[in-house]
Design an enzyme around this catalytic site. Structure first.
Site, PDB file in Angstrom:
ATOM      1  N   ARG A  52      -1.188  -0.645  -8.608  1.00 27.62           N
ATOM      2  CA  ARG A  52      -2.536  -0.248  -8.190  1.00 27.62           C
ATOM      3  C   ARG A  52      -2.553   1.273  -8.172  1.00 27.62           C
ATOM      4  O   ARG A  52      -1.865   1.896  -7.363  1.00 27.62           O
ATOM      5  CB  ARG A  52      -2.803  -0.806  -6.789  1.00 27.62           C
ATOM      6  CG  ARG A  52      -4.113  -0.358  -6.182  1.00 27.62           C
ATOM      7  CD  ARG A  52      -4.267  -0.899  -4.761  1.00 27.62           C
ATOM      8  NE  ARG A  52      -4.333  -2.344  -4.757  1.00 27.62           N
ATOM      9  CZ  ARG A  52      -4.082  -3.106  -3.677  1.00 27.62           C
ATOM     10  NH1 ARG A  52      -3.738  -2.565  -2.534  1.00 27.62           N
ATOM     11  NH2 ARG A  52      -4.176  -4.417  -3.759  1.00 27.62           N
ATOM     12  N   ASP A 112       0.825  -1.214   0.000  1.00 26.14           N
ATOM     13  CA  ASP A 112       0.000   0.000   0.000  1.00 26.14           C
ATOM     14  C   ASP A 112       0.861   1.268   0.000  1.00 26.14           C
ATOM     15  O   ASP A 112       2.024   1.237   0.400  1.00 26.14           O
ATOM     16  CB  ASP A 112      -0.872   0.041   1.264  1.00 26.14           C
ATOM     17  CG  ASP A 112      -2.056  -0.920   1.183  1.00 26.14           C
ATOM     18  OD1 ASP A 112      -2.298  -1.485   0.121  1.00 26.14           O
ATOM     19  OD2 ASP A 112      -2.740  -1.073   2.220  1.00 26.14           O
TER      20      ASP A 112
HETATM   21  P1  FDA Z   1     -13.926   9.556  -5.604  1.00 21.30           P
HETATM   22  O1  FDA Z   1     -13.436   9.896  -4.243  1.00 21.30           O
HETATM   23  O2  FDA Z   1     -14.089  10.651  -6.600  1.00 21.30           O
HETATM   24  O3  FDA Z   1     -15.276   8.769  -5.458  1.00 21.30           O
HETATM   25  C1  FDA Z   1     -16.080   8.393  -6.565  1.00 21.30           C
HETATM   26  C2  FDA Z   1     -17.362   7.765  -6.056  1.00 21.30           C
HETATM   27  O4  FDA Z   1     -17.049   6.578  -5.345  1.00 21.30           O
HETATM   28  C3  FDA Z   1     -18.113   8.605  -5.034  1.00 21.30           C
HETATM   29  O5  FDA Z   1     -18.965   9.523  -5.646  1.00 21.30           O
HETATM   30  C4  FDA Z   1     -18.858   7.524  -4.268  1.00 21.30           C
HETATM   31  O6  FDA Z   1     -19.969   7.062  -4.988  1.00 21.30           O
HETATM   32  C5  FDA Z   1     -17.844   6.435  -4.195  1.00 21.30           C
HETATM   33  N1  FDA Z   1     -16.974   6.578  -3.003  1.00 21.30           N
HETATM   34  C6  FDA Z   1     -15.658   6.903  -2.971  1.00 21.30           C
HETATM   35  N2  FDA Z   1     -15.177   6.881  -1.718  1.00 21.30           N
HETATM   36  C7  FDA Z   1     -16.213   6.549  -0.932  1.00 21.30           C
HETATM   37  C8  FDA Z   1     -16.339   6.343   0.453  1.00 21.30           C
HETATM   38  N3  FDA Z   1     -15.327   6.480   1.309  1.00 21.30           N
HETATM   39  N4  FDA Z   1     -17.562   5.987   0.929  1.00 21.30           N
HETATM   40  C9  FDA Z   1     -18.606   5.822   0.118  1.00 21.30           C
HETATM   41  N5  FDA Z   1     -18.537   5.981  -1.234  1.00 21.30           N
HETATM   42  C10 FDA Z   1     -17.370   6.354  -1.742  1.00 21.30           C
HETATM   43  N6  FDA Z   1      -5.295   5.460  -0.936  1.00 21.30           N
HETATM   44  C11 FDA Z   1      -4.004   5.673  -0.532  1.00 21.30           C
HETATM   45  O7  FDA Z   1      -3.613   6.818  -0.272  1.00 21.30           O
HETATM   46  N7  FDA Z   1      -3.148   4.616  -0.410  1.00 21.30           N
HETATM   47  C12 FDA Z   1      -3.512   3.344  -0.725  1.00 21.30           C
HETATM   48  O8  FDA Z   1      -2.703   2.405  -0.619  1.00 21.30           O
HETATM   49  C13 FDA Z   1      -4.855   3.115  -1.167  1.00 21.30           C
HETATM   50  N8  FDA Z   1      -5.276   1.867  -1.496  1.00 21.30           N
HETATM   51  C14 FDA Z   1      -6.498   1.704  -2.096  1.00 21.30           C
HETATM   52  C15 FDA Z   1      -6.870   0.458  -2.593  1.00 21.30           C
HETATM   53  C16 FDA Z   1      -8.061   0.314  -3.281  1.00 21.30           C
HETATM   54  C17 FDA Z   1      -8.418  -1.042  -3.827  1.00 21.30           C
HETATM   55  C18 FDA Z   1      -8.927   1.434  -3.457  1.00 21.30           C
HETATM   56  C19 FDA Z   1     -10.211   1.312  -4.226  1.00 21.30           C
HETATM   57  C20 FDA Z   1      -8.583   2.652  -2.940  1.00 21.30           C
HETATM   58  C21 FDA Z   1      -7.386   2.810  -2.238  1.00 21.30           C
HETATM   59  N9  FDA Z   1      -7.027   4.043  -1.695  1.00 21.30           N
HETATM   60  C22 FDA Z   1      -5.720   4.217  -1.255  1.00 21.30           C
HETATM   61  C23 FDA Z   1      -8.044   5.130  -1.535  1.00 21.30           C
HETATM   62  C24 FDA Z   1      -8.043   6.088  -2.719  1.00 21.30           C
HETATM   63  O9  FDA Z   1      -6.862   6.844  -2.718  1.00 21.30           O
HETATM   64  C25 FDA Z   1      -9.249   7.035  -2.669  1.00 21.30           C
HETATM   65  O10 FDA Z   1      -9.177   7.827  -1.521  1.00 21.30           O
HETATM   66  C26 FDA Z   1     -10.613   6.353  -2.707  1.00 21.30           C
HETATM   67  O11 FDA Z   1     -10.613   5.241  -3.537  1.00 21.30           O
HETATM   68  C27 FDA Z   1     -11.695   7.313  -3.215  1.00 21.30           C
HETATM   69  O12 FDA Z   1     -11.384   7.726  -4.524  1.00 21.30           O
HETATM   70  P2  FDA Z   1     -12.189   7.247  -5.842  1.00 21.30           P
HETATM   71  O13 FDA Z   1     -11.190   7.045  -6.922  1.00 21.30           O
HETATM   72  O14 FDA Z   1     -13.022   6.082  -5.518  1.00 21.30           O
HETATM   73  O15 FDA Z   1     -13.015   8.493  -6.323  1.00 21.30           O
END
Ligand code: FDA
Length: 319
Positions: free
Chosen positions: A194, A144
């Protein structure tokens, strides 16, 4: 609302999270635990094994995170290693239908990276122990991404471990200004990457803060990864990013088993199943353990509605 949330509430939540007194009192609230259950299936290995079985039944792949970070004590890092070894032993008997369906995710600071003496060496040795056990169990490993101060050393440790474990993956965060260059390096050396947006409170000197800038950076990075020789893991729940990944796969003639979507446990579960039913590879990130606080706060800080839901649940039901 979202601009106010990003500019004021989000940094305030992250700052409050770092306060030990707030941490201790909110961890004790029964309501916190109820809200946590949405994002964390449980504290024990048997809780996570049940969640793994349910995800596999839905046709999803999994990556399992034993919760914990910023370890200040070598014995604690050693007990994290023990937890992974036990988990890997249990995972090795899971019935899977596709190679690579099982993975664990590690945080190097949980393995000792920030210990004051020999932190890097201890974390690398601990990660090596887990990678060896994972290989024997037929389970993949991804490291991570944590806050920006740990990135350079993490990429160095992962690079050194990849000489022996070439399928070891790691995370790159699109909000960091350096990440496009890191993606170029990773794309050239065939790594499993990732790509996520990034979840830590970072200074403007190292990271974009504006959502549009982060999305644009994500898309630039994704293109580099899809064009390259590695295995892109598209870690996002964002419909725009999910759509773009499908288009890039077509543009660069990527076979369905040469990249994957990834999402967090409890977030957009219907979309996870829909994509899998559509023939996409989808992996769900499932955290478990007692050290859920930091992970939970990052989920609250990602979405105004999560915080509203949490705050509303603190108010006793008057109905
Ligand atoms: P965005 O935040 O724009 O969200 C898009 C949509 O997704 C929202 O409108 C909602 O519908 C849904 N959504 C997103 N987050 C949500 C929440 N918390 N609760 C409910 N709905 C939500 N970060 C990091 O700094 N280090 C890491 O190692 C990782 N590892 C990691 C692994 C995996 C498999 C994932 C999916 C994510 C991570 N992250 C992470 C977290 C990542 O950086 C990020 O903060 C979240 O995925 C939210 O970003 P999105 O790309 O989903 O888009």
């Amino acid at each position: 609302m979202s601009k106010i949330f990003d500019a004021t509430l989000r940094p305030a939540i992250m700052a409050a999270a770092a306060n030990e007194r707030i941490k201790e009192s909110s961890q004790r609230l029964p309501v916190t635990r109820r809200v946590v259950e949405r994002f964390v299936p449980g504290e024990t290995e048997s809780d996570v094994l049940a969640a793994i079985a349910a995800s596999l039944r839905d046709g999803l792949s999994v990556t399992i995170d034993h919760l914990g970070e910023d370890t200040t004590d070598e014995a604690q890092a050693a007990s994290t290693v023990e937890a992974y070894l036990s988990l890997l032993q249990s995972m090795s008997v899971a019935t899977t239908t596709m190679p690579g369906q099982l993975e664990v995710s590690l945080k190097l600071t949980a393995l000792g990276q920030t210990l004051p003496r020999h932190g890097r060496k201890i974390a690398e040795e601990n990660a090596h122990t887990i990678c060896t056990a994972a290989r024997n169990a037929g389970v993949l490993v991804t490291v991570d991404a944590e806050d920006h101060r740990t990135v350079e050393e993490r990429l160095d440790i992962v690079g050194s471990l990849r000489r022996e474990f070439d399928d070891l993956g790691t995370v790159l965060q699109a909000y960091l200004r350096r990440t496009e260059d890191d993606c170029r390096d990773a794309a050239a050396n065939g790594a499993r990457i990732r790509l996520c947006k990034g979840a830590y409170a970072e200074p403007a000197t190292v990271a974009f803060a504006d959502r549009t800038q982060i999305d644009e950076a994500y898309l630039r990075c994704l293109r580099i990864l899809f064009k390259g020789n590695g295995y892109p893991m598209v870690a996002s729940h964002d419909p725009m990013i999910i759509g773009a990944a499908g288009e890039l796969a077509t543009e660069f003639h990527r076979l369905p088993d040469s990249w994957e979507h990834q999402m967090l446990y409890g977030i957009r579960a219907d979309e996870q199943r829909r994509l899998a039913a559509d023939g996409r590879r989808v992996r769900v990130y499932i955290p478990y353990g007692t050290e859920w606080y930091g992970y939970f706060v990052r989920r609250l800080a990602e979405k105004p509605a999560n915080l509203r839901f949490f705050l509303r649940s603190l108010v006793p039901d008057r109905g």
